[in-house]
Design a protein around this motif. Sequence first.
Motif, PDB file in Angstrom:
ATOM      1  N   SER A 150       0.826  -1.212   0.000  1.00  0.00           N
ATOM      2  CA  SER A 150       0.000   0.000   0.000  1.00  0.00           C
ATOM      3  C   SER A 150       0.862   1.264   0.000  1.00  0.00           C
ATOM      4  O   SER A 150       0.603   2.204  -0.731  1.00  0.00           O
ATOM      5  CB  SER A 150      -0.950  -0.006   1.187  1.00  0.00           C
ATOM      6  OG  SER A 150      -0.238   0.016   2.391  1.00  0.00           O
ATOM      7  N   THR A 173       1.243   4.288  -3.126  1.00  0.00           N
ATOM      8  CA  THR A 173       0.820   5.667  -2.909  1.00  0.00           C
ATOM      9  C   THR A 173       2.011   6.611  -2.898  1.00  0.00           C
ATOM     10  O   THR A 173       1.845   7.810  -2.753  1.00  0.00           O
ATOM     11  CB  THR A 173       0.051   5.828  -1.581  1.00  0.00           C
ATOM     12  OG1 THR A 173       0.845   5.265  -0.541  1.00  0.00           O
ATOM     13  CG2 THR A 173      -1.274   5.126  -1.630  1.00  0.00           C
ATOM     14  N   GLY A 204     -14.105   9.590  -5.803  1.00  0.00           N
ATOM     15  CA  GLY A 204     -12.737   9.240  -5.414  1.00  0.00           C
ATOM     16  C   GLY A 204     -12.038  10.316  -4.598  1.00  0.00           C
ATOM     17  O   GLY A 204     -11.243   9.997  -3.713  1.00  0.00           O
ATOM     18  N   ILE A 207      -6.680   1.651   1.609  1.00  0.00           N
ATOM     19  CA  ILE A 207      -5.911   1.265   0.427  1.00  0.00           C
ATOM     20  C   ILE A 207      -6.271  -0.143  -0.025  1.00  0.00           C
ATOM     21  O   ILE A 207      -6.439  -0.410  -1.218  1.00  0.00           O
ATOM     22  CB  ILE A 207      -4.394   1.355   0.726  1.00  0.00           C
ATOM     23  CG1 ILE A 207      -3.930   2.784   0.567  1.00  0.00           C
ATOM     24  CG2 ILE A 207      -3.592   0.479  -0.213  1.00  0.00           C
ATOM     25  CD1 ILE A 207      -4.018   3.276  -0.856  1.00  0.00           C
ATOM     26  N   VAL A 247      -9.565  -0.011  -1.767  1.00  0.00           N
ATOM     27  CA  VAL A 247      -9.445   0.640  -3.074  1.00  0.00           C
ATOM     28  C   VAL A 247      -8.733  -0.269  -4.072  1.00  0.00           C
ATOM     29  O   VAL A 247      -9.090  -0.327  -5.245  1.00  0.00           O
ATOM     30  CB  VAL A 247      -8.708   1.992  -2.927  1.00  0.00           C
ATOM     31  CG1 VAL A 247      -8.318   2.540  -4.271  1.00  0.00           C
ATOM     32  CG2 VAL A 247      -9.583   2.988  -2.181  1.00  0.00           C
ATOM     33  N   LEU A 248      -7.727  -1.021  -3.572  1.00  0.00           N
ATOM     34  CA  LEU A 248      -6.955  -1.880  -4.472  1.00  0.00           C
ATOM     35  C   LEU A 248      -7.727  -3.120  -4.909  1.00  0.00           C
ATOM     36  O   LEU A 248      -7.458  -3.673  -5.965  1.00  0.00           O
ATOM     37  CB  LEU A 248      -5.665  -2.331  -3.788  1.00  0.00           C
ATOM     38  CG  LEU A 248      -4.515  -1.341  -3.766  1.00  0.00           C
ATOM     39  CD1 LEU A 248      -3.315  -1.983  -3.101  1.00  0.00           C
ATOM     40  CD2 LEU A 248      -4.148  -0.930  -5.179  1.00  0.00           C
ATOM     41  N   LEU A 266      -8.917  -3.399  -8.383  1.00  0.00           N
ATOM     42  CA  LEU A 266      -7.804  -3.342  -9.341  1.00  0.00           C
ATOM     43  C   LEU A 266      -7.186  -4.728  -9.523  1.00  0.00           C
ATOM     44  O   LEU A 266      -6.729  -5.079 -10.600  1.00  0.00           O
ATOM     45  CB  LEU A 266      -6.732  -2.363  -8.833  1.00  0.00           C
ATOM     46  CG  LEU A 266      -5.587  -2.043  -9.783  1.00  0.00           C
ATOM     47  CD1 LEU A 266      -6.078  -1.195 -10.925  1.00  0.00           C
ATOM     48  CD2 LEU A 266      -4.468  -1.334  -9.051  1.00  0.00           C
ATOM     49  N   PRO A 291      -9.637   2.717  -8.364  1.00  0.00           N
ATOM     50  CA  PRO A 291      -8.259   2.775  -7.852  1.00  0.00           C
ATOM     51  C   PRO A 291      -7.367   3.684  -8.694  1.00  0.00           C
ATOM     52  O   PRO A 291      -6.502   4.378  -8.160  1.00  0.00           O
ATOM     53  CB  PRO A 291      -7.775   1.327  -7.950  1.00  0.00           C
ATOM     54  CG  PRO A 291      -8.971   0.496  -8.121  1.00  0.00           C
ATOM     55  CD  PRO A 291     -10.070   1.342  -8.648  1.00  0.00           C
ATOM     56  N   LEU A 315      -5.498   6.432  -6.277  1.00  0.00           N
ATOM     57  CA  LEU A 315      -4.070   6.328  -5.952  1.00  0.00           C
ATOM     58  C   LEU A 315      -3.286   7.603  -6.273  1.00  0.00           C
ATOM     59  O   LEU A 315      -2.586   8.131  -5.408  1.00  0.00           O
ATOM     60  CB  LEU A 315      -3.436   5.095  -6.625  1.00  0.00           C
ATOM     61  CG  LEU A 315      -3.909   3.745  -6.088  1.00  0.00           C
ATOM     62  CD1 LEU A 315      -3.303   2.596  -6.874  1.00  0.00           C
ATOM     63  CD2 LEU A 315      -3.593   3.579  -4.609  1.00  0.00           C
TER      64      LEU A 315
END
Lengths: 271, 289
Positions: free
Chosen positions: A266, A270, B87, B106, B109-110, B113, B167, B171
């Motif tokens: 993660s 980012t 988003g 995260i 959100v991932l 994807l 995502p 990101l």
Amino acid sequence: MSRRQHNLEALSFQIVMTVIAILALILIVSPSLVVVIVSFTSGFSLKFPPPGYSTRWYLELWNAWQLQFAARNSVVVALWSTGLSIVLGVAASLAISRSKRLTAKLLDSLFMSPLVLPALAFGLAALMFFSLIGLPVSLLTLVIGHTIVCVPYVVRNTVAALAQLEPTLLESSAILGASRLYTFRRIVLPLIRPGIISGAFIAFMSSFDNVPVSLFLRDAATDMLPIRMWQDLEGKLDVTIAALSSVLIIATIALMAIMERTTGLSKRLTG
Amino acid sequence: MKSATTAPGDVTSFSLGLALPLGAAFAIFFVLPLAQLLYLSLHNDTAATVWGLGQYIKFLTDPFSLSVLGSTLLLGAEVTLACLVLGYPIAWLYQRSGSRVQTLIIMIVLLPLLTSVVVRTFAWIVILGRQGIINSVLQSLGLIGTPLRMIYTQGGLIAALAQVQMPLMVLPLITAIGRIDPNLSDASASLGAGSWRTFVKVLLPLSMPGIIAGCTLTYAAAITAFITQSLVGGGQMLFMPMYLYQQASTLQNWPFAAAISIIFLFAVLAIVALFSTLGRRARGYGDIR
């Protein structure tokens, strides 16, 4: 504006932003949850909520030989493409990331371009190219096609990891008498390994899931899982696909958790 | 001094030759095929013997083809807008949360994807379908008598695509918002601006590079999303990827399919170039401060 009004206004802003964010996060998660729940239905349709619960559709997966065959092909192609992406991609990243030459910048854009070009156009182009040079559609052509579209993920993550590598470490190692190869093995590689691994992880997942390139480069003998599932879904809504989907979702979450533990995925994504 | 980074004995850089294997692979299996695609598209007949711009003229003078291109570009804009509106608050919440919540956000959100695209799309069929969740909830509440038709509609397709591409928007936004000095918001507040004003005048302009990067990625992904378009959009709506696939696979009209590919490719490149021009402007704007 009074302090009181100010606080009210700040509160309204925070509430609106938080509520939208939470709704959006629910929107992102719920489809996956729904699939997992529906896959345990005892019925024959994808009704929600299911009339009863059973594991019959998971048992059904044992007999779905077409799906298993396609899944095996997808794993084989994804493993080969990821392997090739690591070898070619890491070497290329080393070359371009620490160079200020124009060639390096151009190569960088070239290696990244599959990310923005429509992959379907590349799939068609690759099919026409392979038929021109007389290479029949096979697992080999699939591996080549997938490598081209997956290598950018390895390059991007490796270049990012190399950018954080202190050049002084390389100098100190050389001053202490280490050869370049030794420095690479003992200093560079261990430090950039998490970057390579997370890039390879994303490359593997995107190869396993690739549709636009596989669509043109596979035939009945080299069936690929996402295409098989897509074609099954166009015909009828099969609950077996729900069971398979739920297996894939759970496997993905498990892999993500492992990657987070080992490479801090993660934080890496980012920047 | 000037040879500090290029001297042969320099231990901090690596030989450019290491890029040779990948460079060669790209030259043979990426550049050559795309060149061949362009070559083929410049022929008027299926056997590729007569040179000409016939395929392009055919596309650009055919109202049907143009409407496919137009609806594809419009679809991309709608999905991108939906992703931005939903988003941005996620990225904002991420930057205000503790590290545990950050990791959770995260991971959520991932998830889309990294899950298979067929699986993600399939989930939307289950949600939007005649017997899907929304219909059964509305029916059990007695709000509707007959099931609503949501699948195979533009709205359903936008929802599905926005979830799938989220995502790619979030990101870059997280990265961009994270780079903004939090003191700037405090300064704006102490000068008397309310939260909304600070958001519009400070936060939004300074996160413009992230907004533009996110929009570029979501736009390109949304208009090329073959599977989601075909399964949630159904047969009623035709977009460029399916049009291309039909011409190539079903009708075996390779030169026309090649021309569609090239037009589609240039449309995507034009959008990316437009966004990156905006991006350079935005960076300049951010630097003035």
